[in-house]
Write a protein that holds these residues in place. Structure first.
Motif, mmCIF file in Angstrom:
data_model
loop_
_atom_site.group_PDB
_atom_site.id
_atom_site.type_symbol
_atom_site.label_atom_id
_atom_site.label_comp_id
_atom_site.label_asym_id
_atom_site.label_seq_id
_atom_site.Cartn_x
_atom_site.Cartn_y
_atom_site.Cartn_z
ATOM 1 N N ASP A 107 -0.901 7.890 -11.725
ATOM 2 C CA ASP A 107 -2.250 7.750 -12.269
ATOM 3 C C ASP A 107 -3.092 7.110 -11.166
ATOM 4 O O ASP A 107 -3.381 5.927 -11.215
ATOM 5 C CB ASP A 107 -2.081 6.818 -13.489
ATOM 6 C CG ASP A 107 -3.358 6.501 -14.205
ATOM 7 O OD1 ASP A 107 -4.331 7.247 -14.077
ATOM 8 O OD2 ASP A 107 -3.358 5.482 -14.923
ATOM 9 N N GLU A 142 2.574 -0.838 -5.989
ATOM 10 C CA GLU A 142 1.254 -1.298 -6.449
ATOM 11 C C GLU A 142 0.696 -2.273 -5.417
ATOM 12 O O GLU A 142 1.366 -3.217 -5.014
ATOM 13 C CB GLU A 142 1.358 -1.963 -7.831
ATOM 14 C CG GLU A 142 0.102 -2.682 -8.307
ATOM 15 C CD GLU A 142 -1.166 -1.815 -8.346
ATOM 16 O OE1 GLU A 142 -1.106 -0.686 -8.864
ATOM 17 O OE2 GLU A 142 -2.208 -2.289 -7.852
ATOM 18 N N HIS A 186 -4.516 -4.531 -17.740
ATOM 19 C CA HIS A 186 -4.948 -3.684 -16.633
ATOM 20 C C HIS A 186 -6.051 -2.781 -17.171
ATOM 21 O O HIS A 186 -5.919 -2.244 -18.272
ATOM 22 C CB HIS A 186 -3.749 -2.857 -16.131
ATOM 23 C CG HIS A 186 -4.053 -2.050 -14.911
ATOM 24 N ND1 HIS A 186 -4.869 -0.942 -14.944
ATOM 25 C CD2 HIS A 186 -3.652 -2.180 -13.614
ATOM 26 C CE1 HIS A 186 -4.957 -0.441 -13.714
ATOM 27 N NE2 HIS A 186 -4.228 -1.165 -12.895
ATOM 28 N N ASP A 240 0.856 -1.182 0.000
ATOM 29 C CA ASP A 240 0.000 0.000 0.000
ATOM 30 C C ASP A 240 0.900 1.242 0.000
ATOM 31 O O ASP A 240 1.689 1.445 0.931
ATOM 32 C CB ASP A 240 -0.868 -0.036 1.275
ATOM 33 C CG ASP A 240 -1.874 1.102 1.322
ATOM 34 O OD1 ASP A 240 -1.616 2.158 0.705
ATOM 35 O OD2 ASP A 240 -2.904 0.937 2.000
ATOM 36 N N CYS A 241 0.769 2.070 -1.004
ATOM 37 C CA CYS A 241 1.684 3.219 -1.112
ATOM 38 C C CYS A 241 1.498 4.210 0.033
ATOM 39 O O CYS A 241 2.430 4.947 0.370
ATOM 40 C CB CYS A 241 1.528 3.921 -2.458
ATOM 41 S SG CYS A 241 -0.021 4.806 -2.662
ATOM 42 N N SER A 275 0.050 -1.595 -13.974
ATOM 43 C CA SER A 275 0.799 -2.584 -14.750
ATOM 44 C C SER A 275 2.219 -2.124 -15.060
ATOM 45 O O SER A 275 2.904 -2.737 -15.874
ATOM 46 C CB SER A 275 0.057 -2.878 -16.044
ATOM 47 O OG SER A 275 0.042 -1.708 -16.838
ATOM 48 N N THR A 281 3.575 0.896 -16.319
ATOM 49 C CA THR A 281 3.940 1.658 -17.524
ATOM 50 C C THR A 281 5.029 2.703 -17.235
ATOM 51 O O THR A 281 5.986 2.839 -18.016
ATOM 52 C CB THR A 281 2.694 2.347 -18.120
ATOM 53 O OG1 THR A 281 1.651 1.376 -18.225
ATOM 54 C CG2 THR A 281 2.980 2.938 -19.488
HETATM 55 C C1 LIG Z 1 -5.380 4.039 -12.526
HETATM 56 S S1 LIG Z 1 -4.508 2.615 -12.079
HETATM 57 C C2 LIG Z 1 -2.856 2.890 -12.720
HETATM 58 C C3 LIG Z 1 -2.626 2.296 -14.083
HETATM 59 C C4 LIG Z 1 -1.215 2.516 -14.597
HETATM 60 N N1 LIG Z 1 -0.996 3.887 -14.977
HETATM 61 C C5 LIG Z 1 -0.882 1.609 -15.769
HETATM 62 O O1 LIG Z 1 -0.464 2.112 -16.846
HETATM 63 O O2 LIG Z 1 -1.045 0.394 -15.651
HETATM 64 C C6 LIG Z 1 -4.335 2.850 -10.352
HETATM 65 C C7 LIG Z 1 -3.671 1.707 -9.622
HETATM 66 O O3 LIG Z 1 -3.480 2.085 -8.250
HETATM 67 C C8 LIG Z 1 -3.567 0.910 -7.469
HETATM 68 N N2 LIG Z 1 -3.811 1.333 -6.082
HETATM 69 C C9 LIG Z 1 -4.955 1.825 -5.554
HETATM 70 N N3 LIG Z 1 -4.756 2.164 -4.266
HETATM 71 C C10 LIG Z 1 -3.455 1.893 -3.983
HETATM 72 C C11 LIG Z 1 -2.643 2.036 -2.826
HETATM 73 N N4 LIG Z 1 -3.136 2.527 -1.685
HETATM 74 N N5 LIG Z 1 -1.333 1.683 -2.886
HETATM 75 C C12 LIG Z 1 -0.812 1.177 -4.042
HETATM 76 N N6 LIG Z 1 -1.547 1.000 -5.167
HETATM 77 C C13 LIG Z 1 -2.838 1.367 -5.145
HETATM 78 C C14 LIG Z 1 -4.701 0.115 -8.105
HETATM 79 O O4 LIG Z 1 -4.593 -1.266 -7.786
HETATM 80 C C15 LIG Z 1 -4.472 0.414 -9.603
HETATM 81 O O5 LIG Z 1 -3.707 -0.599 -10.219
#
Ligand SMILES: C[S@@+](CC[C@H](N)C(=O)[O-])C[C@H]1O[C@@H](n2cnc3c(N)ncnc32)[C@H](O)[C@@H]1O
Length: 253
Positions: free
Chosen positions: A30, A224, A176, A11-12, A206, A208
């Motif tokens: 993102d 992630e 994704h 978890d970030c 994923s 990127t």
């Molecule tokens: C909009 S997507 C990003 C997609 C990315 N730009 C790509 O090209 O694949 C947001 C991501 O944030 C992750 N996420 C959501 N909350 C998070 C957290 N607290 N810590 C880490 N990752 C998290 C989700 O699982 C999701 O894969």
């Protein structure tokens, strides 16, 4: 020079607290746009949505206040980790841009630009009923300065970027639901950072941003939460052929 890649399947909002002060030059991220409940409340026909859609992914349907609280922690930590004069690009749905700008400013980021990513081949869903959704927003900030690295080579940079949807060959390790095209992320990494600088993407999906950073000889820190997306990211980043050698550290939560 060896580049360093650090990937966290955690978890970030916790892991960012462990990263050192002033160690990142550019954040390209993102985060969840948190549109799941919005789509459900306006009675969008979810049955017709792809099973892999972000509406049903489980990370996009917090109540607005919880989402704001999470974003507040993200910006607080981002402001501590990024160096003075560093830059940040945050992708976001257009209806949420004001919330994001206010929070980032609260933590010392200087707001520069709201721009658009235009998709040239969006799904023409219900095309005779309304405008086809073909854009997403991105917001550009610098930290504690009014300018940062801007490698435009004296070319005019417009506040929109354009590409087709993410091509299949960028999804060979799995899909994704909101994967960004490498071309779009590459535009920002080249423009806003130098070789051997450090790029952070705390919502890596994923991977990127990591693929592009590695290819362009930058150091990269990616976080992630979801194990399946993390595995895709790890495979994609490991697959990149880059000029510079790199060290790879992988941390599972
Ligand atoms: C909009 S997507 C990003 C997609 C990315 N730009 C790509 O090209 O694949 C947001 C991501 O944030 C992750 N996420 C959501 N909350 C998070 C957290 N607290 N810590 C880490 N990752 C998290 C989700 O699982 C999701 O894969």
């Amino acid at each position: 020079m060896k580049n360093s890649i650090k990937l966290f399947n955690t978890d970030c909002l916790n892991t960012m607290k462990e990263l050192k002060d002033d160690t990142v030059d550019l954040i390209v991220t993102d985060p969840p746009y948190n549109l799941g409940n919005f789509m459900k409340e306006r009675a969008t026909n979810l049955k017709q949505m792809r099973p892999n859609s972000f509406y049903s992914a489980g990370w996009d349907d917090l109540c607005y206040q919880d989402w704001l609280n999470n974003m507040d922690v993200f910006f607080e930590q981002a402001s501590r980790i990024i160096r003075k004069g560093g830059s940040m690009i945050v992708f976001m749905s257009l209806i949420k841009t004001e919330s994001v700008i206010k929070l980032a400013q609260k933590h010392g980021f200087y707001y520069k630009t709201t721009g658009i990513w235009h998709k040239t081949n969006p799904m023409p869903r219900n095309m005779n009923l309304h405008f086809i959704n073909s854009v997403e927003g991105w917001i550009y900030f610098t930290y504690e300065t009014h300018t940062g690295t801007f490698n435009n080579d004296s070319k005019v940079m417009h506040d929109f970027v354009e590409s087709s949807l993410t091509p299949k060959n960028e999804k060979k390790y799995g899909s994704h639901p909101t994967q960004k095209p490498e071309k779009i992320i590459q535009h920002f990494v080249e423009l806003l950072s130098e070789e051997n600088e450090t790029i952070l993407d705390p919502f890596m999906g994923s991977g990127t941003t990591g693929v592009v950073s590695r290819r362009l000889n930058r150091n990269f820190i990616g976080i992630e939460l979801n194990e399946d997306y993390f595995d895709i990211a790890l495979k994609r980043i490991s697959d990149v052929k880059a000029e510079e050698k790199c060290t790879l550290k992988v941390v599972h939560g």
